[in-house]
Scaffold this motif. Structure first.
Motif, mmCIF file in Angstrom:
data_model
loop_
_atom_site.group_PDB
_atom_site.id
_atom_site.type_symbol
_atom_site.label_atom_id
_atom_site.label_comp_id
_atom_site.label_asym_id
_atom_site.label_seq_id
_atom_site.Cartn_x
_atom_site.Cartn_y
_atom_site.Cartn_z
ATOM 1 N N ASN A 33 2.378 4.745 -6.895
ATOM 2 C CA ASN A 33 2.235 4.539 -5.462
ATOM 3 C C ASN A 33 0.939 5.238 -5.048
ATOM 4 O OD1 ASN A 33 2.496 4.183 -2.722
ATOM 5 N ND2 ASN A 33 4.237 5.564 -2.473
ATOM 6 N N ASN A 34 -0.163 4.508 -5.214
ATOM 7 C CA ASN A 34 -1.509 5.016 -4.948
ATOM 8 C C ASN A 34 -1.935 6.096 -5.946
ATOM 9 O OD1 ASN A 34 -3.997 5.248 -3.599
ATOM 10 N ND2 ASN A 34 -3.227 6.887 -2.288
ATOM 11 N N PRO A 35 -2.188 5.715 -7.198
ATOM 12 C CA PRO A 35 -2.739 6.670 -8.162
ATOM 13 C C PRO A 35 -4.166 7.041 -7.777
ATOM 14 C CG PRO A 35 -2.803 4.451 -9.071
ATOM 15 C CD PRO A 35 -2.067 4.359 -7.762
ATOM 16 N N VAL A 36 -4.498 8.325 -7.874
ATOM 17 C CA VAL A 36 -5.824 8.773 -7.434
ATOM 18 C C VAL A 36 -6.563 9.451 -8.580
ATOM 19 C CG1 VAL A 36 -7.106 10.188 -5.782
ATOM 20 C CG2 VAL A 36 -5.065 8.954 -5.035
ATOM 21 N N GLY A 37 -6.273 10.710 -8.846
ATOM 22 C CA GLY A 37 -6.983 11.429 -9.890
ATOM 23 C C GLY A 37 -6.505 11.063 -11.279
ATOM 24 N N ILE A 38 -7.396 11.232 -12.255
ATOM 25 C CA ILE A 38 -7.060 10.946 -13.651
ATOM 26 C C ILE A 38 -7.869 11.877 -14.542
ATOM 27 C CG2 ILE A 38 -8.784 9.088 -13.768
ATOM 28 C CD1 ILE A 38 -6.777 7.576 -15.601
ATOM 29 N N GLY A 52 1.128 8.948 -3.888
ATOM 30 C CA GLY A 52 2.184 8.573 -2.961
ATOM 31 C C GLY A 52 3.574 8.970 -3.395
ATOM 32 N N ASN A 53 3.753 9.176 -4.698
ATOM 33 C CA ASN A 53 5.051 9.618 -5.211
ATOM 34 C C ASN A 53 5.110 11.126 -5.424
ATOM 35 O OD1 ASN A 53 6.485 7.139 -5.333
ATOM 36 N ND2 ASN A 53 5.378 6.561 -7.184
ATOM 37 N N GLY A 54 4.018 11.835 -5.134
ATOM 38 C CA GLY A 54 4.017 13.289 -5.220
ATOM 39 C C GLY A 54 4.322 13.823 -6.602
ATOM 40 N N GLY A 306 0.685 -0.113 -15.575
ATOM 41 C CA GLY A 306 1.180 0.337 -14.279
ATOM 42 C C GLY A 306 1.401 -0.797 -13.300
ATOM 43 N N SER A 307 2.252 -0.536 -12.327
ATOM 44 C CA SER A 307 2.505 -1.443 -11.215
ATOM 45 C C SER A 307 3.087 -0.628 -10.072
ATOM 46 C CB SER A 307 3.472 -2.572 -11.632
ATOM 47 O OG SER A 307 4.706 -2.023 -12.068
ATOM 48 N N TYR A 308 3.250 -1.245 -8.929
ATOM 49 C CA TYR A 308 3.687 -0.502 -7.756
ATOM 50 C C TYR A 308 5.165 -0.114 -7.852
ATOM 51 C CZ TYR A 308 5.133 0.547 -3.002
ATOM 52 O OH TYR A 308 5.693 1.157 -1.895
ATOM 53 N N GLY A 309 5.468 1.092 -7.381
ATOM 54 C CA GLY A 309 6.851 1.518 -7.301
ATOM 55 C C GLY A 309 6.992 2.856 -6.622
ATOM 56 N N LYS A 310 7.996 2.985 -5.770
ATOM 57 C CA LYS A 310 8.334 4.274 -5.164
ATOM 58 C C LYS A 310 9.481 4.887 -5.946
ATOM 59 C CE LYS A 310 6.923 3.445 -0.387
ATOM 60 N NZ LYS A 310 7.362 3.428 1.034
ATOM 61 N N VAL A 311 9.421 6.204 -6.138
ATOM 62 C CA VAL A 311 10.504 6.874 -6.843
ATOM 63 C C VAL A 311 11.523 7.359 -5.833
ATOM 64 C CG1 VAL A 311 8.947 7.587 -8.670
ATOM 65 C CG2 VAL A 311 9.361 9.131 -6.778
ATOM 66 N N PHE A 312 12.776 7.584 -6.344
ATOM 67 C CA PHE A 312 13.826 8.081 -5.449
ATOM 68 C C PHE A 312 14.148 9.521 -5.801
ATOM 69 C CE2 PHE A 312 15.810 6.034 -9.105
ATOM 70 C CZ PHE A 312 16.705 6.984 -9.541
#
Length: 312
Positions: A33-38, A52-54, A306-312
């Motif tokens: 959910n919005n990967p930024v740093g690598i 986005g998933n912290g 990778g693909s989009y997904g929110k974790v619970f």
């Protein structure tokens, strides 16, 4: 019949609990959910900041999910919109926990070590820090984005130096983002708001800049992250142009690859970039497409995951 029903019920419950436990522990490993740093560490270990998933996710260099840590919050090991990650020579990892206005340090297995920083404008404080890099002496340079400055610390978070103010002049910044360091400890900062890259020595003294105004004003649109090889070639992720720009050590453009899109090799607002340890491949956090793409250093697409997904 009753025994069979009871056995089936017990099996169903135990299987369901096992699946739930697996899903909780893995929490959608490989989804973003919005990967930024690598950051590439050691023999092909790829750490991705899943903003986005912290959390932080770890993969092999072929995209196989290995582990993850972190969740939304402000406690130890928790994150609020983390953005970038850097490793030292001992494989300790430093993460800019952006909306918590701090840096967190971890061992390579995700074990929390320490944190430093708080919201503020004083030296040692942060306002939405983003880029981070570690030099060969273990000194940590942090881009303090809203304060328009770079701050340098030792590995324990003790402040060493601060430089930069808001502006368009020499050594000034407008919403700086990514940062990297070369083998000589020179520091390169993506001055995103001014559309340029600025080079400083290890003491924070201005050396040169590329892009911005003048003859190469169209070199960048919004440079947000940067990596460098041992020969001094520089690779810049340009968020605005949705591409990677490769430069010579003197800042001359060598090549460009990527364009806006969803297909393999295309990019949608890339936010992170990292050089592989063997310097054969470059890894890009393709943020808008919620994936990582791997290229060779000439820009040829290799693989993606990778693909989009929110974790619970």
């Amino acid at each position: 019949m009753k025994k069979y029903f009871l056995f089936s019920l017990i099996f169903f419950i135990s299987t369901t609990l096992a699946v739930l436990a697996y899903n909780y522990n893995n929490r959608g490993g490989g989804l973003f959910n919005n990967p930024v740093g690598i950051e590439v560490v050691g023999s092909g270990n790829i750490y991705v900041v899943d903003c986005g998933n912290g959390r932080i996710q770890k993969f092999s260099d072929t995209g196989k999910f290995i582990m993850q840590w972190g969740e939304q919050g402000n406690g130890e090991g928790c994150f609020d919109r983390p953005s970038h990650i850097a490793a030292d020579k001992d494989k300790n990892l430093y993460v800019t926990d952006t909306n918590n206005h701090r840096i967190q340090k971890f061992k390579h297995d995700g074990t929390f070590v320490l944190s430093w920083g708080k919201s503020g404008k004083s030296a040692g404080d942060f306002r939405f820090p983003q880029g981070i890099t570690v030099d060969k002496e273990g000194e940590v340079a942090v881009v303090d984005t809203e304060n328009n400055r770079v701050q340098k610390f030792n590995s324990e978070g003790k402040l060493i130096s601060v430089w930069g103010v808001k502006g368009k002049g020499i050594g000034q910044f407008s919403a700086p983002r990514g940062v990297t360091v070369d083998k000589y400890r020179n520091i390169y900062v993506c001055d995103a708001g001014n559309g340029r890259v600025i080079k400083f020595n290890s003491e924070g003294q201005y050396q040169s800049s590329w892009g911005g105004e003048g003859s190469d004003k169209n070199l960048f649109l919004s440079p947000v992250d940067i990596t460098i090889d041992s020969r001094g070639n520089v690779f810049v992720a340009d968020l605005g142009k949705s591409c990677v720009i490769k430069l010579s050590p003197e800042g001359k453009k060598i090549s460009t690859w990527g364009s806006y899109g969803i297909n393999s090799g295309e990019l949608a607002g890339p936010n992170g970039i990292s050089m592989g340890t063997d310097e054969r491949y470059v890894y890009v956090a393709d943020s808008g497409n919620n994936r990582v793409q791997k290229f060779n250093t000439k820009g040829r697409f290799v693989i993606q995951w990778g693909s989009y997904g929110k974790v619970f």
